[in-house]
Design a protein around this motif. Sequence first.
Motif, PDB file in Angstrom:
ATOM      1  N   LEU A 156      21.865  -7.620 -19.143  1.00  0.00           N
ATOM      2  CA  LEU A 156      21.335  -7.631 -20.508  1.00  0.00           C
ATOM      3  C   LEU A 156      21.952  -6.528 -21.362  1.00  0.00           C
ATOM      4  O   LEU A 156      22.196  -6.720 -22.551  1.00  0.00           O
ATOM      5  CB  LEU A 156      19.812  -7.514 -20.476  1.00  0.00           C
ATOM      6  N   GLY A 157      22.214  -5.371 -20.744  1.00  0.00           N
ATOM      7  CA  GLY A 157      22.866  -4.273 -21.477  1.00  0.00           C
ATOM      8  C   GLY A 157      24.273  -4.644 -21.905  1.00  0.00           C
ATOM      9  O   GLY A 157      24.696  -4.352 -23.026  1.00  0.00           O
ATOM     10  N   ALA A 158      25.014  -5.300 -21.016  1.00  0.00           N
ATOM     11  CA  ALA A 158      26.372  -5.743 -21.367  1.00  0.00           C
ATOM     12  C   ALA A 158      26.321  -6.757 -22.492  1.00  0.00           C
ATOM     13  O   ALA A 158      27.168  -6.752 -23.396  1.00  0.00           O
ATOM     14  CB  ALA A 158      27.069  -6.330 -20.147  1.00  0.00           C
ATOM     15  N   ARG A 159      25.310  -7.607 -22.468  1.00  0.00           N
ATOM     16  CA  ARG A 159      25.162  -8.609 -23.543  1.00  0.00           C
ATOM     17  C   ARG A 159      24.920  -7.927 -24.879  1.00  0.00           C
ATOM     18  O   ARG A 159      25.482  -8.301 -25.891  1.00  0.00           O
ATOM     19  CB  ARG A 159      24.004  -9.564 -23.189  1.00  0.00           C
ATOM     20  N   ARG A 160      24.065  -6.913 -24.864  1.00  0.00           N
ATOM     21  CA  ARG A 160      23.757  -6.184 -26.101  1.00  0.00           C
ATOM     22  C   ARG A 160      24.950  -5.357 -26.601  1.00  0.00           C
ATOM     23  O   ARG A 160      25.074  -5.128 -27.787  1.00  0.00           O
ATOM     24  CB  ARG A 160      22.565  -5.261 -25.904  1.00  0.00           C
ATOM     25  N   CYS A 161      25.778  -4.902 -25.684  1.00  0.00           N
ATOM     26  CA  CYS A 161      26.929  -4.064 -26.043  1.00  0.00           C
ATOM     27  C   CYS A 161      28.221  -4.872 -26.107  1.00  0.00           C
ATOM     28  O   CYS A 161      29.318  -4.308 -26.041  1.00  0.00           O
ATOM     29  CB  CYS A 161      27.082  -2.934 -25.027  1.00  0.00           C
ATOM     30  N   ALA A 162      28.114  -6.180 -26.239  1.00  0.00           N
ATOM     31  CA  ALA A 162      29.285  -7.063 -26.190  1.00  0.00           C
ATOM     32  C   ALA A 162      30.320  -6.730 -27.255  1.00  0.00           C
ATOM     33  O   ALA A 162      31.520  -6.845 -27.010  1.00  0.00           O
ATOM     34  CB  ALA A 162      28.857  -8.520 -26.298  1.00  0.00           C
ATOM     35  N   LEU A 163      29.867  -6.306 -28.432  1.00  0.00           N
ATOM     36  CA  LEU A 163      30.842  -5.993 -29.492  1.00  0.00           C
ATOM     37  C   LEU A 163      31.753  -4.832 -29.097  1.00  0.00           C
ATOM     38  O   LEU A 163      32.940  -4.843 -29.395  1.00  0.00           O
ATOM     39  CB  LEU A 163      30.119  -5.682 -30.801  1.00  0.00           C
ATOM     40  N   VAL A 164      31.202  -3.855 -28.405  1.00  0.00           N
ATOM     41  CA  VAL A 164      32.007  -2.707 -27.980  1.00  0.00           C
ATOM     42  C   VAL A 164      32.767  -3.027 -26.701  1.00  0.00           C
ATOM     43  O   VAL A 164      33.980  -2.825 -26.615  1.00  0.00           O
ATOM     44  CB  VAL A 164      31.116  -1.460 -27.780  1.00  0.00           C
ATOM     45  N   LEU A 165      32.041  -3.536 -25.695  1.00  0.00           N
ATOM     46  CA  LEU A 165      32.668  -3.801 -24.397  1.00  0.00           C
ATOM     47  C   LEU A 165      33.697  -4.924 -24.454  1.00  0.00           C
ATOM     48  O   LEU A 165      34.592  -4.988 -23.619  1.00  0.00           O
ATOM     49  CB  LEU A 165      31.602  -4.139 -23.358  1.00  0.00           C
ATOM     50  N   GLY A 166      33.555  -5.825 -25.409  1.00  0.00           N
ATOM     51  CA  GLY A 166      34.479  -6.949 -25.519  1.00  0.00           C
ATOM     52  C   GLY A 166      35.782  -6.627 -26.225  1.00  0.00           C
ATOM     53  O   GLY A 166      36.686  -7.455 -26.260  1.00  0.00           O
ATOM     54  N   ARG A 167      35.896  -5.420 -26.774  1.00  0.00           N
ATOM     55  CA  ARG A 167      37.158  -5.035 -27.425  1.00  0.00           C
ATOM     56  C   ARG A 167      38.269  -4.977 -26.383  1.00  0.00           C
ATOM     57  O   ARG A 167      38.083  -4.450 -25.284  1.00  0.00           O
ATOM     58  CB  ARG A 167      37.019  -3.675 -28.091  1.00  0.00           C
ATOM     59  N   PRO A 168      39.434  -5.490 -26.723  1.00  0.00           N
ATOM     60  CA  PRO A 168      40.525  -5.531 -25.739  1.00  0.00           C
ATOM     61  C   PRO A 168      40.867  -4.175 -25.122  1.00  0.00           C
ATOM     62  O   PRO A 168      41.044  -4.096 -23.897  1.00  0.00           O
ATOM     63  CB  PRO A 168      41.705  -6.083 -26.548  1.00  0.00           C
ATOM     64  N   ALA A 169      40.914  -3.121 -25.917  1.00  0.00           N
ATOM     65  CA  ALA A 169      41.276  -1.800 -25.372  1.00  0.00           C
ATOM     66  C   ALA A 169      40.200  -1.288 -24.418  1.00  0.00           C
ATOM     67  O   ALA A 169      40.514  -0.721 -23.357  1.00  0.00           O
ATOM     68  CB  ALA A 169      41.493  -0.798 -26.501  1.00  0.00           C
ATOM     69  N   VAL A 170      38.946  -1.502 -24.758  1.00  0.00           N
ATOM     70  CA  VAL A 170      37.849  -1.065 -23.889  1.00  0.00           C
ATOM     71  C   VAL A 170      37.871  -1.874 -22.596  1.00  0.00           C
ATOM     72  O   VAL A 170      37.735  -1.318 -21.494  1.00  0.00           O
ATOM     73  CB  VAL A 170      36.482  -1.207 -24.606  1.00  0.00           C
ATOM     74  N   TRP A 171      38.055  -3.195 -22.712  1.00  0.00           N
ATOM     75  CA  TRP A 171      38.064  -4.018 -21.517  1.00  0.00           C
ATOM     76  C   TRP A 171      39.247  -3.695 -20.620  1.00  0.00           C
ATOM     77  O   TRP A 171      39.131  -3.688 -19.400  1.00  0.00           O
ATOM     78  CB  TRP A 171      38.029  -5.506 -21.862  1.00  0.00           C
ATOM     79  N   ARG A 172      40.396  -3.397 -21.219  1.00  0.00           N
ATOM     80  CA  ARG A 172      41.558  -3.005 -20.408  1.00  0.00           C
ATOM     81  C   ARG A 172      41.253  -1.737 -19.619  1.00  0.00           C
ATOM     82  O   ARG A 172      41.622  -1.616 -18.453  1.00  0.00           O
ATOM     83  CB  ARG A 172      42.780  -2.793 -21.295  1.00  0.00           C
TER      84      ARG A 172
END
Length: 193
Positions: A156-172
């Motif tokens: 649920l935390g990842a879902r709420r933080c999807a805008l940040v965590l889903g950024r390509p640089a962050v995910w890389r």
Amino acid sequence: MGASLIMPIGAQNAHVIRTGVSGRHVGLTVAACILVDVTLIGLGMAGLGQLVESSEWLLAAARHGGALFLLWYGLRCWASAWRGAGAGPAAAGQQASTARRALVTVMAMSLLNPHVYLDTVVLLGAVGGSLAAGHRGAFAAGAMTASLLWFSLLGLGARRCALVLGRPAVWRAIEAFTGTTMLVLAVLLLREA
């Protein structure tokens, strides 16, 4: 103790984060992770961990198979980090578009990961088994509750933080960190063999 064993980022936790960010089948993924952990903790408390530890063949098979899985997963994460944006959590979410496929994927990430067995069955089983009979149930319930809370919070935390965590640089960066962790764990498993 249960929380300290499940919280480090590994294959299963990275998959839950990826699923949460993609927003596809988050509840199913979280529930499957909890079910696997609860079942394995119960098996460990019932003595399966002692059986595995007493068999050199089973222990060697778990180490070598686990090292191969960690090596594969670590290299996969590094390849994803290298490729960049096209291999982020959204792409992973598209690959697991059906509930059945999502369930098969999370079960593979959970059950092919050697640390799930070492942590839940062997370590928690050994610690729980060393306690007085009256304390074992509370210990198992505490470890199972830690799993329930952690995976729920992570998904649920990842879902709420999807805008940040889903950024390509962050995910890389997440993929590179996860890949490095998996490769180090593979080497450590092989050194113990």
